[in-house]
Write an enzyme that holds these catalytic residues in place. Structure first.
Site, PDB file in Angstrom:
ATOM      1  N   TYR A  69       0.853  -1.188   0.000  1.00 55.69           N
ATOM      2  CA  TYR A  69       0.000   0.000   0.000  1.00 55.69           C
ATOM      3  C   TYR A  69       0.888   1.236   0.000  1.00 55.69           C
ATOM      4  O   TYR A  69       1.864   1.315   0.759  1.00 55.69           O
ATOM      5  CB  TYR A  69      -0.893   0.007   1.247  1.00 55.69           C
ATOM      6  CG  TYR A  69      -1.791   1.221   1.364  1.00 55.69           C
ATOM      7  CD1 TYR A  69      -2.826   1.436   0.455  1.00 55.69           C
ATOM      8  CD2 TYR A  69      -1.604   2.153   2.388  1.00 55.69           C
ATOM      9  CE1 TYR A  69      -3.653   2.553   0.577  1.00 55.69           C
ATOM     10  CE2 TYR A  69      -2.437   3.266   2.514  1.00 55.69           C
ATOM     11  CZ  TYR A  69      -3.455   3.462   1.605  1.00 55.69           C
ATOM     12  OH  TYR A  69      -4.280   4.552   1.722  1.00 55.69           O
ATOM     13  N   ASP A  88       9.352   2.731  -0.003  1.00 52.51           N
ATOM     14  CA  ASP A  88       8.285   3.383   0.753  1.00 52.51           C
ATOM     15  C   ASP A  88       8.411   2.941   2.202  1.00 52.51           C
ATOM     16  O   ASP A  88       8.036   1.831   2.567  1.00 52.51           O
ATOM     17  CB  ASP A  88       6.913   3.025   0.172  1.00 52.51           C
ATOM     18  CG  ASP A  88       5.783   3.734   0.929  1.00 52.51           C
ATOM     19  OD1 ASP A  88       6.075   4.428   1.926  1.00 52.51           O
ATOM     20  OD2 ASP A  88       4.618   3.591   0.504  1.00 52.51           O
ATOM     21  N   LYS A  95       4.119   8.746   9.097  1.00 48.79           N
ATOM     22  CA  LYS A  95       3.835   8.154  10.412  1.00 48.79           C
ATOM     23  C   LYS A  95       4.801   8.647  11.518  1.00 48.79           C
ATOM     24  O   LYS A  95       4.648   9.762  11.974  1.00 48.79           O
ATOM     25  CB  LYS A  95       3.763   6.636  10.284  1.00 48.79           C
ATOM     26  CG  LYS A  95       2.611   6.264   9.320  1.00 48.79           C
ATOM     27  CD  LYS A  95       2.196   4.828   9.245  1.00 48.79           C
ATOM     28  CE  LYS A  95       0.898   4.691   8.482  1.00 48.79           C
ATOM     29  NZ  LYS A  95       0.955   4.060   7.190  1.00 48.79           N
TER      30      LYS A  95
HETATM   31  C1  LIG Z   1       0.316   4.551   5.804  1.00 49.26           C
HETATM   32  C2  LIG Z   1       1.081   4.347   4.561  1.00 49.26           C
HETATM   33  C3  LIG Z   1       0.972   5.231   3.462  1.00 49.26           C
HETATM   34  C4  LIG Z   1      -0.020   6.332   3.420  1.00 49.26           C
HETATM   35  O1  LIG Z   1       0.203   7.295   4.407  1.00 49.26           O
HETATM   36  P1  LIG Z   1      -1.016   8.257   4.855  1.00 49.26           P
HETATM   37  O2  LIG Z   1      -0.381   9.168   5.843  1.00 49.26           O
HETATM   38  O3  LIG Z   1      -2.060   7.362   5.429  1.00 49.26           O
HETATM   39  O4  LIG Z   1      -1.472   8.962   3.637  1.00 49.26           O
HETATM   40  C5  LIG Z   1       1.819   5.024   2.393  1.00 49.26           C
HETATM   41  N1  LIG Z   1       2.717   4.016   2.368  1.00 49.26           N
HETATM   42  C6  LIG Z   1       2.832   3.160   3.401  1.00 49.26           C
HETATM   43  C7  LIG Z   1       3.855   2.076   3.323  1.00 49.26           C
HETATM   44  C8  LIG Z   1       2.013   3.283   4.513  1.00 49.26           C
HETATM   45  O5  LIG Z   1       2.107   2.390   5.511  1.00 49.26           O
END
Ligand SMILES: *Cc1c(COP(=O)(O)O)cnc(C)c1O
Length: 430
Positions: free
Chosen positions: A144, A238, A266
């Site tokens: 994701y 990511d 995060k």
């Molecule tokens: C949470 C997450 C996102 C998206 O971040 P948001 O702050 O929710 O937009 C993108 N990539 C990874 C790997 C994530 O865990």
């Protein structure tokens, strides 16, 4: 344990907000329950509006490495608030946090701050496309990367293929440039490179946390790096979730594989909305106003959010051994729960990376999204409901990762294992 207050609040919210929530997974729909409405958090605990207390293994889905209401983060935020909430002009706080992140990630020489992980990844993809003058991207099923159009592409089959949008509202034209590969399967990536000579970047969660916790094999990442080099393609890690959670210095320090661009989120905001993407100077120089690739944000680098991020990350950097301490707790939790599950004849796959933990009710090891999907969802739903009743707040989906914060003690871990034993027994006794 009464949940009347949460139920009432959820009913009202459903009338005002689609599904009653501002982010879908919060709705508890995949475990067939209804969400708890939270009144406050403190240290390791959440308290709901009915006054029930839970040990929190969600930690706002990752950001709260130091638990709720960490003293130094709270203090930094309150101090920043007193100087004004936002200026839309540069502040020293942005350079301070930039310097800190750059000191922790070898691959980041320059960084830009945004307000969410979604925004960070969306911007990183644009930068990779602008830098390479290519259109196609490769992503892995089960990873994701936020909800932007070209990344909201799911698995059709395991085979590498041009993606179909997985949400109405995303034109197929937007996603035809997104090629799908299978996690931990290098042949599927080779097929993407055979299908397209126009691949700007490969984006991967090097430690996937959005199909449950499924780390990439080292070997696989090394081969991925090689393929990208051979094809003039950028490799994006990511690390919105794994950054500052799996290690202090990024997945690169664990795997030895160097990405071209890193995306963060995060933990970097310590609970405030912050995302970031960074790379070596030459790549970042393409970004506006230094270069032609446009990217902007009214609240980007917000001083209050920067203060929270700085307090959080400086605390981590000054106590780098936190990660191994939290990992010991994560391992103890997973090993303990696995043992209790097996005593009840329940097969459980477990893994940890730093303060991240994951488990699947599955007989076989999980290496990719297809494996993850073969886990027992019904059992997970029962486990989740049972643990909530025992006072332990786990993520309400079997495809999520769990998080240990520094506020969670060894004693709490032991309590959690004992509660899991009661829950597993209740499940197997029908
Ligand atoms: C949470 C997450 C996102 C998206 O971040 P948001 O702050 O929710 O937009 C993108 N990539 C990874 C790997 C994530 O865990």
């Amino acid at each position: 344990m009464s949940r009347d207050g949460s139920l009432k609040a959820f009913k009202e919210a459903q009338d005002l907000i689609p599904g009653g929530v501002n982010s879908p997974v919060r709705a508890f729909s995949s475990v067939g329950g209804t969400p708890l409405f939270i009144k406050e958090g403190n240290g390791a605990y959440l308290t709901d509006v009915d006054g029930n207390k839970y040990i929190d293994y969600v930690q706002s889905w990752g950001p709260l490495l130091f638990g709720h209401r960490d003293e130094s983060i709270e203090k930094a935020v309150i101090e920043a608030v007193k100087h004004g909430l936002s200026f839309g002009a540069p502040t020293q706080a942005e350079s301070d946090l930039a310097k800190l992140v750059i000191s922790m990630f070898d691959s980041i020489e320059k960084i830009r701050f945004v307000s969410s992980g979604t925004e960070a990844v969306m911007s990183a993809i644009r930068l990779a496309r602008g830098y390479t003058n290519r259109d196609d991207i490769v992503k892995f099923t089960g990873c994701y990367h936020g909800h932007s159009d070209s990344l909201l592409v799911q698995a059709g089959s395991g085979a590498a293929t041009f993606g179909n949008p997985s949400s109405p509202g995303v034109p197929a034209d937007f996603t035809k440039h997104t090629l799908l590969a299978e996690y931990n399967n290098i042949e599927s990536v080779k097929k993407c490179f055979a299908d397209s000579k126009n691949i700007a970047c490969v984006i991967i969660e090097p430690i996937a946390g959005n199909m449950g916790l499924v780390p990439a094999d080292k070997e696989f990442l090394h081969e991925l790096r090689k393929l990208c080099d051979e094809n003039g393609t950028l490799l994006i890690f990511d690390e919105v979730m794994s950054g500052f959670r799996a290690s202090v210095n990024g997945a690169e320090s664990i795997t030895g594989v160097k990405p071209d661009i890193v995306t963060l989120g995060k933990v970097i905001g310590g609970g405030m909305p912050v995302g970031a993407f960074g790379a070596r100077r030459e790549i970042m120089a393409k970004l506006s106003p230094e270069g032609p690739v446009y990217q902007a944000g009214t609240l980007s680098g917000n001083p209050v959010a920067m203060a929270a991020g700085y307090a959080s990350l400086s605390k981590l950097k000054n106590n780098a051994k936190i990660i191994s301490v939290l990992n010991e707790r994560a391992e103890r939790l997973m090993n303990g729960m696995q043992k209790e599950a097996s005593l009840c004849g329940i097969p459980m796959q477990i893994d940890t990376r730093g303060s991240m933990f994951g488990f699947f009710f599955n007989e076989k090891p999980v290496k990719n999204f297809a494996d993850a999907c073969n886990s027992d969802a019904e059992l997970f739903a029962k486990f989740h409901a049972g643990m909530i009743n025992e006072g332990f707040y786990f993520a309400c989906s079997l495809y999520e990762t769990g998080f240990i914060s520094t506020a969670i003690t060894d004693e709490m871990i032991e309590d959690t294992i004992r509660a899991s034993a009661r829950v597993f027994k209740a499940i197997t006794n029908g």
